[in-house]
Design a protein around this motif. Structure first.
Motif, PDB file in Angstrom:
ATOM      1  N   PRO A   1       0.811  -1.230   0.000  1.00  0.00           N
ATOM      2  CA  PRO A   1       0.000   0.000   0.000  1.00  0.00           C
ATOM      3  C   PRO A   1       0.842   1.277   0.000  1.00  0.00           C
ATOM      4  CG  PRO A   1      -0.416  -1.342   1.991  1.00  0.00           C
ATOM      5  CD  PRO A   1       0.512  -2.132   1.119  1.00  0.00           C
ATOM      6  N   CYS A   2       2.069   1.230   0.498  1.00  0.00           N
ATOM      7  CA  CYS A   2       2.925   2.429   0.528  1.00  0.00           C
ATOM      8  C   CYS A   2       3.894   2.503  -0.654  1.00  0.00           C
ATOM      9  CB  CYS A   2       3.732   2.481   1.823  1.00  0.00           C
ATOM     10  SG  CYS A   2       2.718   2.709   3.293  1.00  0.00           S
ATOM     11  N   HIS A   3       4.220   1.354  -1.257  1.00  0.00           N
ATOM     12  CA  HIS A   3       5.311   1.348  -2.241  1.00  0.00           C
ATOM     13  C   HIS A   3       4.926   0.799  -3.607  1.00  0.00           C
ATOM     14  CE1 HIS A   3       7.943   2.332   1.044  1.00  0.00           C
ATOM     15  NE2 HIS A   3       7.686   1.225   1.683  1.00  0.00           N
ATOM     16  N   GLY A   4       3.701   0.314  -3.769  1.00  0.00           N
ATOM     17  CA  GLY A   4       3.382  -0.370  -5.022  1.00  0.00           C
ATOM     18  C   GLY A   4       4.170  -1.662  -5.074  1.00  0.00           C
ATOM     19  N   LEU A   5       4.769  -1.937  -6.236  1.00  0.00           N
ATOM     20  CA  LEU A   5       5.672  -3.097  -6.335  1.00  0.00           C
ATOM     21  C   LEU A   5       7.085  -2.566  -6.266  1.00  0.00           C
ATOM     22  CD1 LEU A   5       4.346  -5.283  -9.286  1.00  0.00           C
ATOM     23  CD2 LEU A   5       4.504  -5.919  -6.868  1.00  0.00           C
ATOM     24  N   LYS A   6       7.784  -2.894  -5.194  1.00  0.00           N
ATOM     25  CA  LYS A   6       9.106  -2.285  -5.026  1.00  0.00           C
ATOM     26  C   LYS A   6      10.133  -3.370  -4.746  1.00  0.00           C
ATOM     27  CE  LYS A   6      11.371   1.636  -2.838  1.00  0.00           C
ATOM     28  NZ  LYS A   6      11.146   2.907  -2.143  1.00  0.00           N
ATOM     29  N   MET A   7      11.207  -3.353  -5.520  1.00  0.00           N
ATOM     30  CA  MET A   7      12.265  -4.365  -5.408  1.00  0.00           C
ATOM     31  C   MET A   7      13.589  -3.694  -5.068  1.00  0.00           C
ATOM     32  SD  MET A   7      10.873  -7.304  -6.289  1.00  0.00           S
ATOM     33  CE  MET A   7      11.785  -8.478  -7.279  1.00  0.00           C
ATOM     34  N   ARG A   8      14.301  -4.278  -4.100  1.00  0.00           N
ATOM     35  CA  ARG A   8      15.653  -3.796  -3.761  1.00  0.00           C
ATOM     36  C   ARG A   8      16.666  -4.415  -4.717  1.00  0.00           C
ATOM     37  NH1 ARG A   8      18.429  -5.356   0.704  1.00  0.00           N
ATOM     38  NH2 ARG A   8      17.292  -7.311   0.869  1.00  0.00           N
ATOM     39  N   TYR A   9      17.692  -3.664  -5.050  1.00  0.00           N
ATOM     40  CA  TYR A   9      18.833  -4.252  -5.762  1.00  0.00           C
ATOM     41  C   TYR A   9      19.735  -4.899  -4.719  1.00  0.00           C
ATOM     42  CZ  TYR A   9      17.677  -1.600  -9.990  1.00  0.00           C
ATOM     43  OH  TYR A   9      17.068  -1.095 -11.099  1.00  0.00           O
ATOM     44  N   VAL A  10      20.031  -6.197  -4.917  1.00  0.00           N
ATOM     45  CA  VAL A  10      20.800  -6.894  -3.888  1.00  0.00           C
ATOM     46  C   VAL A  10      22.091  -7.497  -4.434  1.00  0.00           C
ATOM     47  CG1 VAL A  10      18.741  -7.438  -2.534  1.00  0.00           C
ATOM     48  CG2 VAL A  10      19.584  -9.103  -4.210  1.00  0.00           C
ATOM     49  N   ASN A  11      22.985  -7.721  -3.497  1.00  0.00           N
ATOM     50  CA  ASN A  11      24.195  -8.483  -3.733  1.00  0.00           C
ATOM     51  C   ASN A  11      23.788  -9.966  -3.708  1.00  0.00           C
ATOM     52  OD1 ASN A  11      26.532  -9.971  -3.353  1.00  0.00           O
ATOM     53  ND2 ASN A  11      27.493  -8.408  -2.068  1.00  0.00           N
ATOM     54  N   PRO A  12      23.955 -10.684  -4.820  1.00  0.00           N
ATOM     55  CA  PRO A  12      23.459 -12.061  -4.882  1.00  0.00           C
ATOM     56  C   PRO A  12      24.186 -13.000  -3.921  1.00  0.00           C
ATOM     57  CG  PRO A  12      24.805 -11.580  -6.807  1.00  0.00           C
ATOM     58  CD  PRO A  12      24.637 -10.284  -6.070  1.00  0.00           C
ATOM     59  N   LEU A  13      25.324 -12.589  -3.401  1.00  0.00           N
ATOM     60  CA  LEU A  13      26.074 -13.462  -2.488  1.00  0.00           C
ATOM     61  C   LEU A  13      25.397 -13.580  -1.130  1.00  0.00           C
ATOM     62  CD1 LEU A  13      29.660 -12.168  -3.237  1.00  0.00           C
ATOM     63  CD2 LEU A  13      28.683 -14.363  -3.907  1.00  0.00           C
TER      64      LEU A  13
ATOM     65  N   GLY B   1      -3.259   4.919 -11.656  1.00  0.00           N
ATOM     66  CA  GLY B   1      -4.385   5.138 -10.739  1.00  0.00           C
ATOM     67  C   GLY B   1      -4.051   4.891  -9.276  1.00  0.00           C
ATOM     68  N   LEU B   2      -2.927   4.227  -9.004  1.00  0.00           N
ATOM     69  CA  LEU B   2      -2.584   3.939  -7.602  1.00  0.00           C
ATOM     70  C   LEU B   2      -2.319   5.236  -6.837  1.00  0.00           C
ATOM     71  CD1 LEU B   2      -1.752   1.618  -5.491  1.00  0.00           C
ATOM     72  CD2 LEU B   2       0.583   2.257  -6.063  1.00  0.00           C
ATOM     73  N   VAL B   3      -2.881   5.320  -5.650  1.00  0.00           N
ATOM     74  CA  VAL B   3      -2.520   6.382  -4.702  1.00  0.00           C
ATOM     75  C   VAL B   3      -2.019   5.653  -3.464  1.00  0.00           C
ATOM     76  CG1 VAL B   3      -3.314   8.382  -3.386  1.00  0.00           C
ATOM     77  CG2 VAL B   3      -4.377   7.847  -5.591  1.00  0.00           C
ATOM     78  N   THR B   4      -0.772   5.868  -3.108  1.00  0.00           N
ATOM     79  CA  THR B   4      -0.197   5.092  -2.000  1.00  0.00           C
ATOM     80  C   THR B   4      -0.675   5.631  -0.658  1.00  0.00           C
ATOM     81  OG1 THR B   4       1.792   6.477  -1.819  1.00  0.00           O
ATOM     82  CG2 THR B   4       1.897   4.602  -3.333  1.00  0.00           C
ATOM     83  N   ASP B   5      -0.576   4.786   0.349  1.00  0.00           N
ATOM     84  CA  ASP B   5      -0.787   5.232   1.725  1.00  0.00           C
ATOM     85  C   ASP B   5       0.373   6.137   2.126  1.00  0.00           C
ATOM     86  OD1 ASP B   5      -3.067   3.783   1.945  1.00  0.00           O
ATOM     87  OD2 ASP B   5      -2.278   2.273   3.340  1.00  0.00           O
ATOM     88  N   VAL B   6       0.102   6.974   3.128  1.00  0.00           N
ATOM     89  CA  VAL B   6       1.163   7.868   3.609  1.00  0.00           C
ATOM     90  C   VAL B   6       2.298   7.035   4.201  1.00  0.00           C
ATOM     91  CG1 VAL B   6       1.689   9.844   5.084  1.00  0.00           C
ATOM     92  CG2 VAL B   6      -0.640   9.474   4.296  1.00  0.00           C
ATOM     93  N   TYR B   7       3.504   7.447   3.908  1.00  0.00           N
ATOM     94  CA  TYR B   7       4.679   6.716   4.379  1.00  0.00           C
ATOM     95  C   TYR B   7       5.754   7.715   4.788  1.00  0.00           C
ATOM     96  CZ  TYR B   7       8.685   3.545   4.353  1.00  0.00           C
ATOM     97  OH  TYR B   7       9.788   2.823   4.717  1.00  0.00           O
ATOM     98  N   ARG B   8       6.429   7.421   5.873  1.00  0.00           N
ATOM     99  CA  ARG B   8       7.619   8.195   6.189  1.00  0.00           C
ATOM    100  C   ARG B   8       8.711   7.276   6.702  1.00  0.00           C
ATOM    101  NH1 ARG B   8       6.242  12.575  10.598  1.00  0.00           N
ATOM    102  NH2 ARG B   8       4.272  12.884   9.538  1.00  0.00           N
ATOM    103  N   ALA B   9       9.944   7.631   6.395  1.00  0.00           N
ATOM    104  CA  ALA B   9      11.093   6.848   6.860  1.00  0.00           C
ATOM    105  C   ALA B   9      12.250   7.818   7.082  1.00  0.00           C
ATOM    106  CB  ALA B   9      11.468   5.794   5.829  1.00  0.00           C
ATOM    107  N   THR B  10      13.216   7.389   7.871  1.00  0.00           N
ATOM    108  CA  THR B  10      14.325   8.299   8.190  1.00  0.00           C
ATOM    109  C   THR B  10      15.360   8.391   7.075  1.00  0.00           C
ATOM    110  OG1 THR B  10      15.374   6.494   9.402  1.00  0.00           O
ATOM    111  CG2 THR B  10      14.139   8.121  10.696  1.00  0.00           C
ATOM    112  N   ASP B  11      15.227   7.558   6.042  1.00  0.00           N
ATOM    113  CA  ASP B  11      16.188   7.698   4.937  1.00  0.00           C
ATOM    114  C   ASP B  11      15.620   8.630   3.863  1.00  0.00           C
ATOM    115  OD1 ASP B  11      14.395   5.401   4.661  1.00  0.00           O
ATOM    116  OD2 ASP B  11      15.480   4.889   2.820  1.00  0.00           O
TER     117      ASP B  11
END
Ligand code: GTQ
Length: 348
Positions: free
Chosen positions: A240-252, A271-281
C-alpha cells in the motif's frame, strides 16, 4: 532543563559561558534541544529537477568544457536547503553527468562508492576495474570504493546519467582518498558481460569468496529489472505504501548491492494512490517511466519521465501514478539500518 527548552541566561551564567568558551568547552544545557531532537530536523528540503531544464544546461556545459578537462562533467543536484555543500540529502551526493560522443572521462579511483543510473542515451560505457559495460536507459551500474573507473562514449548520441555517491559520508568520517590512473583509460582486461554471467544467473563460481562489500554484479540491466516487475504485477500484490518495489541486492548474501547506498526500483500502476509513508532515509528518485504526483508534506511534485526529485527524512510521502510509472530510488537506508537508526511509519 529539558529536551525542548533552554535555561534562562543571567550575567553570572554568561560570564561563566565565556570562561568555558575560552577553553573550548560549552554547556550542554544550552544546546541539548538542538542536538537531540524529538523528531528528525533536517535542512534537506523536498525538491524536483525538471529534466528538460537540466538537459539544456548540461548541453550548454558541453560547449564550455570537455569531459577530459573537467575530469567529470557533472552538474551537481544541490538540495535547496543545503546549498554550497554538494549534497542532495544530508548524507548523499547526486549529479547529472554528460559524456558526449567521442569523449572519455579519465580513469581515477576514490574511497567513495558511486552509482550510475542511466537517464538519457544509449551505448556509452563505463570501465570498472578492467571490465567495460555498455549502459542503457534504466540500467543501474556500480562503481565500488577504490575501483579504477573511466567512462567513454563511442555511440553517436550524448549520454546522461545520474551519479549517486556517498561523498558526504566519506567526508563525515574524514576518510576520503583519491588518485588518478595516469592514463586516460585503463586496459579492458576482462571480457564484457563477465560479471553478469558469473554472478547474475543464480549461479556462483564454485569456491568463490566475496571481495569487498559491493555486489560482484556491477551492471543491473533495466530489461531484467522491468521484466521482474512486470511478472510480479500479474499477482496484484501491491504494497500500500510502495506499489511493487524491489531492492537491488548483492546475490552473495542478499545485502544491498552497495554498502553505503541502498537502491530500489518500484512500479506504481496507473491510478494507484499510496498510503502515507515516512522513513528516516531521505530518498532520491529518478523517474524512468510514467507520470505522477508525489506529495511530500505540503509540497506537491508533478513528475514525468527523466525528472528527478528528493524526499527528506521523515517527511510524509504519498505517490500517485497518472499512468503506469516506474521510479528508481536511492538512499542511505542500509547504513542507518546497520547502525540502528532507521525508522519507518506507515499511515497517517
Ligand atoms: O564518475 O567518477 O558525479 O568521481 C562525482 C565524482 C562522478 C565519477 C561524480 C566522481 C564521479
Amino acid at each position: 532543563m529539558s529536551l525542548t527548552e533552554k535555561p534562562a541566561t543571567s550575567p553570572e551564567r554568561d560570564a561563566y559561558y565565556k570562561k568555558l568558551d575560552e577553553r573550548s568547552m560549552s554547556a550542554l544545557w544550552n544546546v541539548l534541544s538542538d542536538i537531540i531532537t524529538p523528531t528528525p530536523r533536517s535542512g534537506c528540503q523536498p525538491f524536483k529537477w525538471d529534466y528538460d531544464e537540466a538537459r539544456e544546461l548540461l548541453m550548454e556545459s558541453g560547449g564550455l568544457i570537455t569531459a577530459k578537462e573537467a575530469e567529470r562533467r557533472v552538474l551537481i543536484l544541490e538540495n535547496p536547503g543545503l546549498r554550497g555543500q554538494s549534497r542532495i540529502t544530508t548524507s548523499l551526493y547526486a549529479g547529472l553527468q554528460l559524456v558526449l560522443p567521442g569523449e572519455v572521462a579519465p580513469a581515477h579511483r576514490h574511497s567513495q562508492s558511486a552509482l550510475r543510473f542511466v537517464v538519457d542515451g544509449d551505448g556509452a560505457y563505463t570501465n570498472v576495474a578492467g571490465e567495460r559495460t555498455l549502459m542503457h536507459e534504466g540500467d543501474f551500474v556500480i562503481t565500488p570504493p577504490w575501483a579504477w573507473h573511466d567512462h567513454g562514449n563511442e555511440s553517436d548520441r550524448p549520454m546522461v546519467w545520474l551519479d549517486g555517491l556517498d561523498i558526504p559520508m566519506a567526508s563525515f568520517f574524514d576518510a576520503s582518498f583519491a588518485e588518478g590512473y595516469g592514463a586516460e583509460s585503463q586496459p579492458e582486461s576482462i571480457p564484457r558481460g563477465d560479471s553478469l554471467a558469473r554472478y547474475g544467473s543464480n549461479l556462483m563460481p564454485f569456491g568463490y569468496e566475496q571481495q569487498g562489500l559491493a555486489s560482484p554484479i556491477f551492471n543491473y540491466p533495466y530489461d531484467r529489472t522491468r521484466e521482474a516487475l512486470e511478472q510480479m504485477r500479474l499477482r496484484n500484490e501491491w504494497d500500500p505504501c510502495h506499489g511493487l518495489k524491489m531492492r537491488y541486492v548483492n546475490p552473495l548474501n542478499g545485502d544491498d548491492a552497495m554498502p553505503t547506498i541502498s537502491t530500489a526500483m518500484q512500479l506504481l500502476p496507473k491510478g494507484l494512490v499510496t498510503d502515507v509513508y515516512r522513513a528516516t532515509d531521505a530518498t532520491v528518485f529518478s523517474v524512468v517511466e510514467g507520470h505522477g504526483r508525489t506529495t511530500v508534506g505540503d509540497t506537491v511534485i508533478e513528475w514525468k519521465p527523466k525528472d528527478l526529485f528528493v524526499v527528506p527524512s521523515w517527511a510524509p510521502v504519498v505517490h500517485q501514478a497518472h499512468d503506469d510509472a516506474v521510479l528508481f530510488g536511492f538512499s542511505d537506508r542500509g547504513v542507518q539500518q546497520k547502525l540502528g537508526f532507521w525508522r519507518e511509519h506507515r499511515g497517517g
